[in-house]
Design a protein around this motif. Structure first.
Motif, PDB file in Angstrom:
ATOM      1  N   MET A   9      43.725  -8.006   4.647  1.00 44.82           N
ATOM      2  CA  MET A   9      42.498  -8.783   3.879  1.00 44.82           C
ATOM      3  C   MET A   9      41.989  -8.719   5.510  1.00 44.82           C
ATOM      4  O   MET A   9      40.528  -8.146   4.807  1.00 44.82           O
ATOM      5  CB  MET A   9      42.687  -9.949   3.347  1.00 44.82           C
ATOM      6  CG  MET A   9      44.143  -9.878   2.080  1.00 44.82           C
ATOM      7  SD  MET A   9      44.229 -11.455   1.242  1.00 44.82           S
ATOM      8  CE  MET A   9      44.098 -10.970  -0.188  1.00 44.82           C
ATOM      9  N   PHE A  10      42.330  -9.499   6.230  1.00 44.49           N
ATOM     10  CA  PHE A  10      41.133  -9.487   7.649  1.00 44.49           C
ATOM     11  C   PHE A  10      40.705  -8.031   7.600  1.00 44.49           C
ATOM     12  O   PHE A  10      40.127  -7.976   8.361  1.00 44.49           O
ATOM     13  CB  PHE A  10      42.405 -10.397   8.383  1.00 44.49           C
ATOM     14  CG  PHE A  10      41.285 -10.819   9.744  1.00 44.49           C
ATOM     15  CD1 PHE A  10      40.776 -11.530   9.831  1.00 44.49           C
ATOM     16  CD2 PHE A  10      41.340 -10.093  11.163  1.00 44.49           C
ATOM     17  CE1 PHE A  10      39.651 -12.108  10.674  1.00 44.49           C
ATOM     18  CE2 PHE A  10      40.031 -10.506  11.698  1.00 44.49           C
ATOM     19  CZ  PHE A  10      39.418 -11.687  11.908  1.00 44.49           C
ATOM     20  N   LEU A  11      41.827  -7.309   8.391  1.00 45.74           N
ATOM     21  CA  LEU A  11      41.486  -6.104   8.277  1.00 45.74           C
ATOM     22  C   LEU A  11      40.687  -5.504   7.408  1.00 45.74           C
ATOM     23  O   LEU A  11      39.737  -4.062   7.918  1.00 45.74           O
ATOM     24  CB  LEU A  11      42.782  -5.247   9.150  1.00 45.74           C
ATOM     25  CG  LEU A  11      42.752  -5.768  10.340  1.00 45.74           C
ATOM     26  CD1 LEU A  11      44.485  -5.052  11.011  1.00 45.74           C
ATOM     27  CD2 LEU A  11      42.435  -5.512  12.073  1.00 45.74           C
ATOM     28  N   GLY A  12      41.095  -5.454   6.685  1.00 39.57           N
ATOM     29  CA  GLY A  12      40.425  -4.581   5.647  1.00 39.57           C
ATOM     30  C   GLY A  12      38.839  -5.108   4.532  1.00 39.57           C
ATOM     31  O   GLY A  12      38.230  -4.311   5.095  1.00 39.57           O
ATOM     32  N   LEU A  13      38.952  -6.240   5.438  1.00 39.21           N
ATOM     33  CA  LEU A  13      37.651  -7.019   5.522  1.00 39.21           C
ATOM     34  C   LEU A  13      36.330  -6.036   6.077  1.00 39.21           C
ATOM     35  O   LEU A  13      35.133  -6.116   5.957  1.00 39.21           O
ATOM     36  CB  LEU A  13      37.565  -8.623   4.513  1.00 39.21           C
ATOM     37  CG  LEU A  13      37.504  -8.562   3.514  1.00 39.21           C
ATOM     38  CD1 LEU A  13      37.856 -10.567   3.909  1.00 39.21           C
ATOM     39  CD2 LEU A  13      36.290  -8.474   2.527  1.00 39.21           C
ATOM     40  N   THR A  14      37.366  -6.748   7.608  1.00 42.54           N
ATOM     41  CA  THR A  14      36.357  -6.398   8.883  1.00 42.54           C
ATOM     42  C   THR A  14      35.845  -4.189   8.783  1.00 42.54           C
ATOM     43  O   THR A  14      35.133  -4.168   8.681  1.00 42.54           O
ATOM     44  CB  THR A  14      37.196  -6.037  10.518  1.00 42.54           C
ATOM     45  OG1 THR A  14      38.211  -7.354  10.011  1.00 42.54           O
ATOM     46  CG2 THR A  14      36.953  -5.346  11.467  1.00 42.54           C
ATOM     47  N   SER A 144      36.453 -14.007   0.346  1.00 45.59           N
ATOM     48  CA  SER A 144      35.766 -13.727   1.969  1.00 45.59           C
ATOM     49  C   SER A 144      34.864 -12.553   2.128  1.00 45.59           C
ATOM     50  O   SER A 144      33.693 -13.235   2.766  1.00 45.59           O
ATOM     51  CB  SER A 144      37.704 -14.025   2.291  1.00 45.59           C
ATOM     52  OG  SER A 144      37.636 -15.016   2.728  1.00 45.59           O
ATOM     53  N   GLY A 145      35.072 -11.878   1.386  1.00 44.30           N
ATOM     54  CA  GLY A 145      34.212 -10.786   1.292  1.00 44.30           C
ATOM     55  C   GLY A 145      32.799 -10.509   0.863  1.00 44.30           C
ATOM     56  O   GLY A 145      32.094  -9.911   1.612  1.00 44.30           O
ATOM     57  N   VAL A 177      35.109 -17.839   8.300  1.00 47.07           N
ATOM     58  CA  VAL A 177      35.350 -17.327   7.438  1.00 47.07           C
ATOM     59  C   VAL A 177      36.861 -17.850   6.874  1.00 47.07           C
ATOM     60  O   VAL A 177      36.806 -18.456   6.256  1.00 47.07           O
ATOM     61  CB  VAL A 177      34.538 -16.088   6.612  1.00 47.07           C
ATOM     62  CG1 VAL A 177      34.901 -15.742   5.261  1.00 47.07           C
ATOM     63  CG2 VAL A 177      33.265 -16.364   6.952  1.00 47.07           C
ATOM     64  N   PHE A 178      38.098 -17.148   7.193  1.00 44.94           N
ATOM     65  CA  PHE A 178      38.872 -16.781   6.430  1.00 44.94           C
ATOM     66  C   PHE A 178      39.438 -18.981   7.248  1.00 44.94           C
ATOM     67  O   PHE A 178      39.846 -19.101   6.350  1.00 44.94           O
ATOM     68  CB  PHE A 178      40.141 -16.435   7.641  1.00 44.94           C
ATOM     69  CG  PHE A 178      40.006 -15.178   7.415  1.00 44.94           C
ATOM     70  CD1 PHE A 178      41.201 -14.396   6.233  1.00 44.94           C
ATOM     71  CD2 PHE A 178      38.727 -14.227   6.431  1.00 44.94           C
ATOM     72  CE1 PHE A 178      41.833 -12.863   6.054  1.00 44.94           C
ATOM     73  CE2 PHE A 178      39.621 -12.632   5.280  1.00 44.94           C
ATOM     74  CZ  PHE A 178      41.426 -12.582   5.500  1.00 44.94           C
TER      75      PHE A 178
END
Length: 193
Positions: A9-14, A144-145, A177-178
């Motif tokens: 999720m973290f890398l996807g949002l990045t 988060s997004g 944010v996370f």
């Protein structure tokens, strides 16, 4: 949520934020959409595609999944279902004038990766519990997004040192944010991580 889900999720949002930031400069006046709106729409499309893929997997009878090797069959079926819906979402977004190829590729790929990360923590015998956990995780991703897209809009006008522009500030932003949203997990479920 385990660490694999959080990292995907973290890398996807990045990736969503960086591609939107890079493509936002290329979009001209006839097909104008703000970068904030682009990031929110892409995050929503990824979330819906992943949710539908997981929902179909969890609603399948366990006999279908157990017919073969369950640790292999469940992720495979989840990836196929999410892939079908993510390709449909990418095709649908491709009809708009502001979505570029790199954004469509993200919408096609990220739901599959998120669903594969989720399958490691799902208990297919408890569909309701798994649906609850997956729903909370995807809601976490969507919130988060949206928060990160809004903060990104404010960062555009902020005086950021040259060394922190681009990927470093994105990582700091998403980490904060996370971390702030993980606080709610600690309040309601007695776990922070």
């Amino acid at each position: 949520m385990n660490l694999a889900i959080r990292m995907v999720m973290f890398l996807g949002l990045t990736a969503i934020l960086l591609v939107t930031e890079a493509n936002g400069r290329q979009i001209g006046a006839p097909a104008k959409a703000s970068r904030l709106l682009q990031a929110i729409i892409l995050t929503t499309a990824v979330t819906i595609s992943a949710a539908v893929g997981l929902l179909i997997l969890l609603l399948l009878p366990t006999a279908v999944i157990s017919s073969g090797n369950q640790p292999v069959m469940a992720p495979f079926l989840a990836a196929v279902f999410a892939g079908c819906f993510s390709l449909a979402a990418a095709k649908l977004l491709g009809r708009t004038a502001w979505v570029l190829l790199s954004q469509r590729q993200l919408v096609a790929l990220l739901p599959v990766l998120i669903v594969l990360a989720f399958t490691s923590g799902l208990d297919l015998t408890d569909a309701v519990g798994s649906l609850y956990q997956a729903g909370l995780g995807l809601l976490f991703f969507l919130l988060s997004g949206i928060l990160a897209a809004g903060i990104q809009e404010r960062l555009r006008i902020a005086p950021i040192p040259k060394a922190l522009r681009g990927l470093p500030i994105q990582l700091i932003l998403l980490f904060l944010v996370f971390l702030s949203l993980s606080f709610f997990r600690g309040v309601f479920f007695d776990k922070i991580f």
